[in-house]
Design a protein around this motif. Structure first.
Motif, PDB file in Angstrom:
ATOM      1  N   LEU A 311     -56.178 -31.207 -12.780  1.00  0.00           N
ATOM      2  CA  LEU A 311     -57.004 -32.339 -13.193  1.00  0.00           C
ATOM      3  C   LEU A 311     -58.468 -32.136 -12.809  1.00  0.00           C
ATOM      4  O   LEU A 311     -59.372 -32.509 -13.561  1.00  0.00           O
ATOM      5  CB  LEU A 311     -56.462 -33.629 -12.583  1.00  0.00           C
ATOM      6  N   ALA A 312     -58.696 -31.526 -11.653  1.00  0.00           N
ATOM      7  CA  ALA A 312     -60.079 -31.252 -11.245  1.00  0.00           C
ATOM      8  C   ALA A 312     -60.758 -30.272 -12.191  1.00  0.00           C
ATOM      9  O   ALA A 312     -61.969 -30.347 -12.430  1.00  0.00           O
ATOM     10  CB  ALA A 312     -60.106 -30.711  -9.818  1.00  0.00           C
ATOM     11  N   ALA A 313     -59.961 -29.350 -12.745  1.00  0.00           N
ATOM     12  CA  ALA A 313     -60.503 -28.356 -13.675  1.00  0.00           C
ATOM     13  C   ALA A 313     -60.590 -28.892 -15.101  1.00  0.00           C
ATOM     14  O   ALA A 313     -61.086 -28.194 -15.994  1.00  0.00           O
ATOM     15  CB  ALA A 313     -59.641 -27.095 -13.652  1.00  0.00           C
ATOM     16  N   ALA A 314     -60.112 -30.104 -15.308  1.00  0.00           N
ATOM     17  CA  ALA A 314     -60.189 -30.755 -16.634  1.00  0.00           C
ATOM     18  C   ALA A 314     -60.817 -32.130 -16.467  1.00  0.00           C
ATOM     19  O   ALA A 314     -60.168 -33.163 -16.666  1.00  0.00           O
ATOM     20  CB  ALA A 314     -58.795 -30.870 -17.246  1.00  0.00           C
ATOM     21  N   PRO A 315     -62.108 -32.181 -16.087  1.00  0.00           N
ATOM     22  CA  PRO A 315     -62.745 -33.473 -15.791  1.00  0.00           C
ATOM     23  C   PRO A 315     -62.852 -34.401 -16.985  1.00  0.00           C
ATOM     24  O   PRO A 315     -63.107 -35.598 -16.821  1.00  0.00           O
ATOM     25  CB  PRO A 315     -64.134 -33.062 -15.276  1.00  0.00           C
ATOM     26  N   GLY A 316     -62.634 -33.891 -18.181  1.00  0.00           N
ATOM     27  CA  GLY A 316     -62.678 -34.732 -19.363  1.00  0.00           C
ATOM     28  C   GLY A 316     -61.412 -35.517 -19.604  1.00  0.00           C
ATOM     29  O   GLY A 316     -61.313 -36.266 -20.575  1.00  0.00           O
TER      30      GLY A 316
END
Length: 379
Positions: A311-316
């Motif tokens: 989730l941190a690597a997919a902030p969108g």
């Protein structure tokens, strides 16, 4: 809505614009106290009565069986503590729940355990469902109350509440159902479920935070846990929150009229999201029952990566690793532990929950972002 694609509807839902419009007059114009015996007060009381009827219609109850509360946590506390106190003269000393309940059920029961009650937590299978053979063994004539949620907030798995209620009633016990995560997503009928007490939360189906309700079956006695004037059948003192109650009534009306169509739509989007992720991520694991599950909920474990890292690597993408009530807690979810997930699978979990305003384009964009995030971590 923020710029991020919102896939955390199980944590809370946005307020539906129609719900917002229904409540606004009771903030700005119709500000009366429902207990006041004049025209302004009577208008507020009529609005509360209309909302009570809508909530009752949504769950197959009568208006007199609905008690408005400030949230589902309050409703659960009222149901559990109130039923236990009312049962004390009966000599029954046991309370039964499941290992995967929300903290607003488990913690009041643990409080009762400190007061001398015996509390048994039923185990669940690998799909997160209560095992009926275990329930049949535990639910004896010494049980005063059984409390099992209708739908789990993390996995979406639906519980065999009707069968458990049959066991409870055969033993002479009351059946409480925490339906906060289910109402508005699947059909809920208190008669079909066999519920004596049932909890719901407005912010789980497009009403604002700060309003909920407890269904109390006619003839069931519970003790109040707060004391004051005689509001809400003497069970919840304090001037009613008229604007939020009006909002809850409108949300209930919308849910009742759109539920079947809406459930089909979110199921299709959920399955599309799962298909896209599974096709691109070898070893992606579904957590929860394949079919007996909320239509909007997808709980998956990403292999070889922590869920929070994905989730941190997919902030969108706005989603969670589990219940919002445990956000920031790095410990393995008690729900997933009860289901027997390995530490690695539990750590890799992400809960993706969609809703009324989710679009197919958002699903495709979110899937691409999550896949890209996982690949960047797995390389």
């Amino acid at each position: 809505m923020s710029d991020a694609i919102y896939l955390d509807y199980n944590a809370t839902t946005p307020v539906d614009p129609r719900v917002r419009e229904a409540m606004l007059p009771y903030l700005a114009v119709h500000y009366g106290n429902p207990s006041s015996d004049h025209g302004v007060g009577r208008r507020a009381k009529a609005a509360v009565d209309a909302a009570r009827a809508e909530v009752a219609a949504l769950i197959g109850a009568t208006p007199a069986e609905i008690v408005f509360t400030g949230c589902a946590t309050e409703a659960n506390n009222l149901a559990l503590l109130g039923a236990a106190r009312a049962a004390m003269p009966s000599g029954r000393t046991l309370l039964v729940t499941s290992a995967i309940e929300h903290p607003s059920v488990l913690n009041p029961l643990r409080h009762l355990a400190r007061e001398g009650w015996s509390v048994t937590e039923l185990p669940v299978d690998a799909a997160g469902r209560v095992q009926l053979n275990q329930a049949a063994t535990v639910i004896t004539p010494d049980v005063a109350l059984v409390s099992v949620m209708l739908a789990n907030n993390e996995t979406g798995s639906l519980q065999p509440v009707c069968a458990i209620a049959d066991l409870a009633h055969a033993a002479g016990a009351l059946m409480h159902v925490d339906a906060a995560q289910a109402v508005g997503k699947v059909a809920v009928d208190v008669e079909a479920l066999g519920a004596d007490l049932l909890t719901l939360a407005g912010h789980k189906f497009y009403a604002p935070k700060g309003v909920g309700a407890l269904y109390v079956r006619t003839g069931v006695t519970i003790e109040p846990i707060q004391y004051g004037a005689g509001h809400e059948h003497g069970l919840r003192p304090g001037t009613e929150n008229v604007p939020h109650i009006v909002a809850l009534g409108e949300a209930a009306r919308l849910a009742r009229t759109t539920l079947v169509h809406e459930a089909a739509g979110v199921t299709a989007l959920r399955d599309r999201l799962h298909g896209l992720l599974a096709a691109a991520i070898p070893g992606l694991q579904l957590n929860g029952h394949l079919t007996e599950r909320l239509p909007n909920t997808l709980n998956v474990s990403f292999p070889a990566a922590a869920g929070w890292q994905v989730l941190a690597a997919a902030p969108g993408v706005a989603a969670s690793t589990g219940s919002a009530c445990h956000a920031g807690d790095s410990a393995v979810s008690g729900v997933l532990a009860a289901m027997g997930l390995t530490l690695e699978a539990a750590a890799g979990t992400v809960r993706l929950s969609i809703g009324r305003f989710t679009t197919e384009a958002e699903i495709d964009t979110a899937a691409a972002a999550l896949i890209g995030a996982w690949k960047s971590l797995a390389e």
